[in-house]
Design an enzyme around this catalytic site. Structure first.
Site, PDB file in Angstrom:
ATOM      1  N   PHE A 120       0.875  -1.177   0.000  1.00 51.28           N
ATOM      2  CA  PHE A 120       0.000   0.000   0.000  1.00 51.28           C
ATOM      3  C   PHE A 120       0.900   1.210   0.000  1.00 51.28           C
ATOM      4  O   PHE A 120       1.666   1.441   0.943  1.00 51.28           O
ATOM      5  CB  PHE A 120      -0.895   0.034   1.243  1.00 51.28           C
ATOM      6  CG  PHE A 120      -1.725   1.305   1.347  1.00 51.28           C
ATOM      7  CD1 PHE A 120      -3.098   1.272   1.138  1.00 51.28           C
ATOM      8  CD2 PHE A 120      -1.141   2.532   1.652  1.00 51.28           C
ATOM      9  CE1 PHE A 120      -3.858   2.445   1.234  1.00 51.28           C
ATOM     10  CE2 PHE A 120      -1.894   3.699   1.746  1.00 51.28           C
ATOM     11  CZ  PHE A 120      -3.255   3.654   1.534  1.00 51.28           C
ATOM     12  N   GLU A 121       0.814   1.999  -1.047  1.00 59.56           N
ATOM     13  CA  GLU A 121       1.460   3.308  -1.059  1.00 59.56           C
ATOM     14  C   GLU A 121       0.732   4.186  -2.065  1.00 59.56           C
ATOM     15  O   GLU A 121       0.294   3.718  -3.104  1.00 59.56           O
ATOM     16  CB  GLU A 121       2.960   3.228  -1.368  1.00 59.56           C
ATOM     17  CG  GLU A 121       3.324   2.634  -2.702  1.00 59.56           C
ATOM     18  CD  GLU A 121       4.831   2.630  -2.973  1.00 59.56           C
ATOM     19  OE1 GLU A 121       5.616   2.874  -2.036  1.00 59.56           O
ATOM     20  OE2 GLU A 121       5.215   2.380  -4.131  1.00 59.56           O
TER      21      GLU A 121
END
Length: 246
Positions: A120-121
Site C-alpha cells: 500500500f502506497e
C-alpha cells in the site's frame, strides 16, 4: 541464499522487486499520470473513504502515503545500507538540506530495518521520476543486490523517500483500515473507527516499533546525516558492526 529467507529461491520475485523499485512508473500506462495508488491481490480495505486521497495529498504538499511500517528481514538487505551510504557520499548535491532520514537511520549510522510496506502506497510520481531517485535506483541496480541478495522495493522506496523528503511530505493514512497477508491496520481513534468494520486490537501498527518511531522523529539536517555516516564508518573500521537494529 535460497533457503535463508522467504522467496529466497524465487527468481521471479527478484525481478518483481526490481521492477517495482525502479521501472514500473516508466510503463506506458503510467506515462501521463502524476499519482499512483498501489493495489494488490488478496488485500482488504475496512473503512469508508469519504474523501479523495490524491487531492488530500496534493493540497498539503504530501508526496508519499503509507499505512503499515514493519521491519525488513535483515538477511534480505545485508549490503543495502552500505551501498546507500556510498551513493549518498557520491551524490550529496542531489539531497535536500533536511529530510526524515533518521527514521531509517539509527544514531549509530546504520539502517534500522524500518520501512513503509509498499503493497500500500500512494505516491506523487515526481518523487520516483526525480533525478535523485533515478540516480539512487541505477546505483543499486548496478550493485546487483536485487539478485545476489533479495532487496525488496519496500526498503528501497522507504530509504529513498526519507532521504529525499521532509516529514511533512510523508503521511500515515491512519484512517484507512487495511490488510495484506501478514499484517493489518485498523484505526483505534473513535471518529476514524466509526467508519470501519475491523478490530483495532488486532492491528499490527500500534505494536510496531517503526510505526512508533515515525511519530517521534523529526527532520535531520543533511550535514548532520553525513557526520553520523562518517562516524559510523570510522567505528566500523575499528570494531566492525552489524547492518543495524532499531
Amino acid at each position: 541464499n535460497k533457503n535463508r529467507y522467504l522467496y529466497g529461491g524465487s527468481l521471479s520475485y527478484r525481478f518483481m522487486c526490481r521492477f517495482q523499485s525502479g521501472l514500473f512508473y516508466k510503463h506506458p500506462l503510467l506515462r501521463d499520470l502524476d499519482w499512483y495508488w498501489r493495489l494488490e491481490p488478496d488485500v482488504e480495505y475496512y473503512c469508508d473513504l469519504d474523501y479523495d486521497p490524491f487531492v488530500f495529498m496534493r493540497d498539503r504538499g504530501i508526496k508519499y502515503g503509507f499505512t503499515i511500517a514493519p521491519r525488513e528481514g535483515r538477511r534480505t538487505v545485508e549490503t543495502l545500507w552500505h551501498h546507500t551510504r556510498e551513493w549518498i557520499k557520491d551524490n550529496v548535491e542531489l539531497l535536500p538540506e533536511r529530510s526524515l532520514v533518521n527514521w531509517v537511520m539509527g544514531t549509530d549510522g546504520h539502517y534500522n530495518l524500518c520501512h513503509f510496506w509498499s503493497n500500500f502506497e500512494i505516491v506523487d510520481l515526481s518523487l520516483y521520476r526525480s533525478a535523485a531517485y533515478e540516480s539512487y535506483f541505477n546505483y543499486l541496480d548496478n550493485a546487483q543486490g536485487f539478485f545476489y541478495e533479495r532487496w525488496g522495493d519496500a526498503p528501497i522506496h522507504s530509504i529513498a523517500a526519507t532521504l529525499l523528503l521532509e516529514k511533512g511530505q510523508i503521511h500515515w493514512f491512519e484512517d484507512i483500515g487495511y490488510k495484506h497477508p501478514g499484517n493489518m491496520h485498523c484505526p483505534r481513534d473513535p471518529d476514524m473507527h466509526a467508519k470501519c468494520i475491523c478490530d483495532p486490537g488486532k492491528a499490527y501498527t500500534y505494536r510496531s516499533a517503526c510505526q512508533s518511531r515515525f511519530a517521534k522523529v523529526n527532520n535531520m539536517a543533511r550535514e548532520r546525516m553525513l557526520e553520523i555516516i562518517r562516524n559510523s564508518e570510522r567505528e566500523y573500521q575499528l570494531h566492525g558492526s552489524p547492518e543495524g537494529t532499531v
